[in-house]
Design an enzyme around this catalytic site. Sequence first.
Site, PDB file in Angstrom:
ATOM      1  CD  GLU A 194      12.766   2.943   8.756  1.00 50.39           C
ATOM      2  OE1 GLU A 194      12.815   3.802   9.668  1.00 50.39           O
ATOM      3  OE2 GLU A 194      12.774   3.212   7.550  1.00 50.39           O
TER       4      GLU A 194
ATOM      5  CB  CYS B 190      12.889   7.746   9.673  1.00 48.95           C
ATOM      6  SG  CYS B 190      13.744   6.823   8.421  1.00 48.95           S
TER       7      CYS B 190
ATOM      8  CD  GLU C 158       9.952  11.114  13.133  1.00 47.81           C
ATOM      9  OE1 GLU C 158       8.874  10.513  13.202  1.00 47.81           O
ATOM     10  OE2 GLU C 158      10.942  10.673  12.532  1.00 47.81           O
TER      11      GLU C 158
ATOM     12  CE  LYS D 241      -1.830   2.745   3.034  1.00 43.23           C
ATOM     13  NZ  LYS D 241      -1.721   4.077   2.381  1.00 43.23           N
TER      14      LYS D 241
HETATM   15  P1  NAP Z   1       1.783   7.597   9.052  1.00 51.33           P
HETATM   16  O1  NAP Z   1       0.397   8.014   9.363  1.00 51.33           O
HETATM   17  O2  NAP Z   1       2.498   6.717   9.986  1.00 51.33           O
HETATM   18  O3  NAP Z   1       1.725   6.933   7.607  1.00 51.33           O
HETATM   19  C1  NAP Z   1       2.595   5.943   7.093  1.00 51.33           C
HETATM   20  C2  NAP Z   1       1.799   4.933   6.293  1.00 51.33           C
HETATM   21  O4  NAP Z   1       0.878   4.252   7.146  1.00 51.33           O
HETATM   22  C3  NAP Z   1       0.944   5.553   5.194  1.00 51.33           C
HETATM   23  O5  NAP Z   1       0.889   4.675   4.099  1.00 51.33           O
HETATM   24  C4  NAP Z   1      -0.388   5.666   5.894  1.00 51.33           C
HETATM   25  O6  NAP Z   1      -1.452   5.762   5.005  1.00 51.33           O
HETATM   26  C5  NAP Z   1      -0.436   4.385   6.658  1.00 51.33           C
HETATM   27  N1  NAP Z   1      -1.372   4.361   7.777  1.00 51.33           N
HETATM   28  C6  NAP Z   1      -1.878   5.416   8.482  1.00 51.33           C
HETATM   29  N2  NAP Z   1      -2.721   4.982   9.435  1.00 51.33           N
HETATM   30  C7  NAP Z   1      -2.767   3.628   9.343  1.00 51.33           C
HETATM   31  C8  NAP Z   1      -3.455   2.601  10.058  1.00 51.33           C
HETATM   32  N3  NAP Z   1      -4.280   2.878  11.063  1.00 51.33           N
HETATM   33  N4  NAP Z   1      -3.247   1.323   9.691  1.00 51.33           N
HETATM   34  C9  NAP Z   1      -2.413   1.020   8.689  1.00 51.33           C
HETATM   35  N5  NAP Z   1      -1.748   1.947   7.968  1.00 51.33           N
HETATM   36  C10 NAP Z   1      -1.914   3.236   8.295  1.00 51.33           C
HETATM   37  O7  NAP Z   1       2.651   8.860   8.796  1.00 51.33           O
HETATM   38  P2  NAP Z   1       2.133  10.232   8.166  1.00 51.33           P
HETATM   39  O8  NAP Z   1       0.727  10.540   8.578  1.00 51.33           O
HETATM   40  O9  NAP Z   1       2.380  10.158   6.746  1.00 51.33           O
HETATM   41  O10 NAP Z   1       3.125  11.248   8.862  1.00 51.33           O
HETATM   42  C11 NAP Z   1       2.911  11.615  10.226  1.00 51.33           C
HETATM   43  C12 NAP Z   1       4.195  11.629  10.988  1.00 51.33           C
HETATM   44  O11 NAP Z   1       4.790  10.349  10.978  1.00 51.33           O
HETATM   45  C13 NAP Z   1       5.275  12.515  10.398  1.00 51.33           C
HETATM   46  O12 NAP Z   1       5.171  13.819  10.739  1.00 51.33           O
HETATM   47  C14 NAP Z   1       6.506  11.880  10.952  1.00 51.33           C
HETATM   48  O13 NAP Z   1       6.724  12.309  12.257  1.00 51.33           O
HETATM   49  C15 NAP Z   1       6.183  10.430  10.972  1.00 51.33           C
HETATM   50  N6  NAP Z   1       6.724   9.705   9.809  1.00 51.33           N
HETATM   51  C16 NAP Z   1       7.835   8.971   9.982  1.00 51.33           C
HETATM   52  C17 NAP Z   1       8.373   8.275   8.908  1.00 51.33           C
HETATM   53  C18 NAP Z   1       9.605   7.469   9.067  1.00 51.33           C
HETATM   54  O14 NAP Z   1      10.149   6.987   8.089  1.00 51.33           O
HETATM   55  N7  NAP Z   1      10.069   7.275  10.267  1.00 51.33           N
HETATM   56  C19 NAP Z   1       7.775   8.337   7.662  1.00 51.33           C
HETATM   57  C20 NAP Z   1       6.614   9.091   7.523  1.00 51.33           C
HETATM   58  C21 NAP Z   1       6.110   9.759   8.598  1.00 51.33           C
HETATM   59  P3  NAP Z   1      -1.851   7.163   4.325  1.00 51.33           P
HETATM   60  O15 NAP Z   1      -0.778   8.133   4.576  1.00 51.33           O
HETATM   61  O16 NAP Z   1      -1.971   6.791   2.923  1.00 51.33           O
HETATM   62  O17 NAP Z   1      -3.133   7.586   4.936  1.00 51.33           O
END
Ligand code: NAP
Length: 500
Positions: free
Chosen positions: A271, A305, A402, A196
């Site tokens: 991760e 990250c 973060e 996904k």
């Molecule tokens: P996120 O919500 O953790 O999203 C990452 C992935 O998980 C996306 O594909 C997202 O889908 C999916 N997802 C969201 N809720 C889910 C659930 N309940 N069950 C299964 N999958 C789910 O991250 P974000 O909203 O994009 O970013 C928010 C914060 O996360 C950032 O500000 C940052 O702090 C952190 N982040 C960290 C990393 C890293 O590599 N460590 C990467 C991204 C973000 P959709 O986005 O398609 O809705």
Amino acid sequence: MATIALDPRLDKNTSNFISSEHRMLIDGKFVKAASGKTLPVYNPATGEVMAHVPEAEAVDVDRAARAARRAFDEGPWQRKITASQRGRLLWKLADLLESHLEEFAELESMDNGKPLAVARAADVPLAVDLFRYMGGWATKIMGQTFPISFPGEYLTYTLREPIGVVGQIIPWNFPLLMAAWKLGPALAAGNTVVLKLAEQTPLSGLRLAELIQEAGFPEGVVNVLTGYGEGAGAPLAAHDLVDKIAFTGSTEVGKLIVGAARGNLKKVTLELGGKSPAIVFPDADLDKAIAGTASAIFFNHGQCCCAGSRLLAHKDVYDRVVEGVSDIASKIRVGSGLDPETQMGPLVSEEQYQRVSGFIDSGLNEGAKATAGGRPAAEKGYFVHPTVLTHTKPEMKVIREEIFGPVVCAMPFNDDDIDRIAREANDTIYGLAASVWTSNLSIANKMAKRLKSGTVWINCHNVFDAALPFGGYKQSGWGREMGGDVFNSYTEVKAVTTAL
Ligand code: NAP
Ligand code: MG
């Protein structure tokens, strides 16, 4: 769907792909969501909608999981296709991707906002390299023999087998590269996959799905979905036909994944986030340390990250380091990713823009000072100026959480005791990465031993290679990606004992 005027600097093929009617890859066919629903894709440099992609829901996830299950249990993938052929399929995919380097760089820049030059030099070639490297592993995943001491005579060995159907969920910061990190090892080991993509950045993954078809992977081996986290990610993490879930994203959602995986106790790798320290000792080559710690946080707009978001500098050099990093920050040219002058593009989405601006405001309201940036950048698009915060306190939100944006918190340390410095650097729930800047290799390696993080860089930061394991201590995750270590979490080990 209304047609959207795309940037005239884009290649015709890229514009055509962005404006085309997008479909997901399920069971070897490009399909719409069963509901017919779509979700909008925004250009982060303008805030305008530039495409629509299918909005997968539980029913689509179920179709994809069944296809992957069939492909694993009944298709040619397990029975007919040899390890060597799996390797060649991955190399074919790498070659195809490489021959479309410019197109993928443009897609990545349009979708994520990152400078085209960065996508061209980093995201796409690293993804190509990853597929090639993992293709090489396909023929090298093997078990061992064991001299057991049980009474009698035995031949004992282990088999390393694919786990089965792997669900994979990725974020938007390196859309193509994260897809490669996930798909490469899963496929090299002989698993089938439901991937996904992130809602914010689905375009390069959908184009990659076309190349996967062109490379000749059997139907159902790779399924690529677009949709929201709750609508598509959650049912994938919970699905009973999925044997393992691999997730990259926030620690908060990582914990939800663990909960969702409980039903069938599928294997989980995570991760997650980080709050990585960059630690500058007084004997460091300061020019290199200043440039290096600035790039540690500002590369990819801090949306990494492993971004070096806590800058710890010894009191004797703190002022010079802060001045140097602030000077670099204030000279970074912020603009559209397609503009050749741009060094930093917009953040990926309105949500991230609000989130990062909120962090900056919270720091300033709690008494931090900005020596660079610190305010919104433009009326249009999701631009944030590279920001350096000083006068922070350990309990502030900007230090604890973060931010995932171009914001670094600088802190002096007044100590020469290595254990105390390490304790300060380790004072976070995260443990993904750290960098140490010093010309004393003894200090550097002593610090490397003491830092609780999956990666330690010495006099560098953000050095990645397909051969190097990457992952987190503490709440930064479970398991490792890349290198040979990744196969520990994409294979099952079976012990076979024959009485002779
Ligand atoms: P996120 O919500 O953790 O999203 C990452 C992935 O998980 C996306 O594909 C997202 O889908 C999916 N997802 C969201 N809720 C889910 C659930 N309940 N069950 C299964 N999958 C789910 O991250 P974000 O909203 O994009 O970013 C928010 C914060 O996360 C950032 O500000 C940052 O702090 C952190 N982040 C960290 C990393 C890293 O590599 N460590 C990467 C991204 C973000 P959709 O986005 O398609 O809705
Ligand atoms: Mg999200």
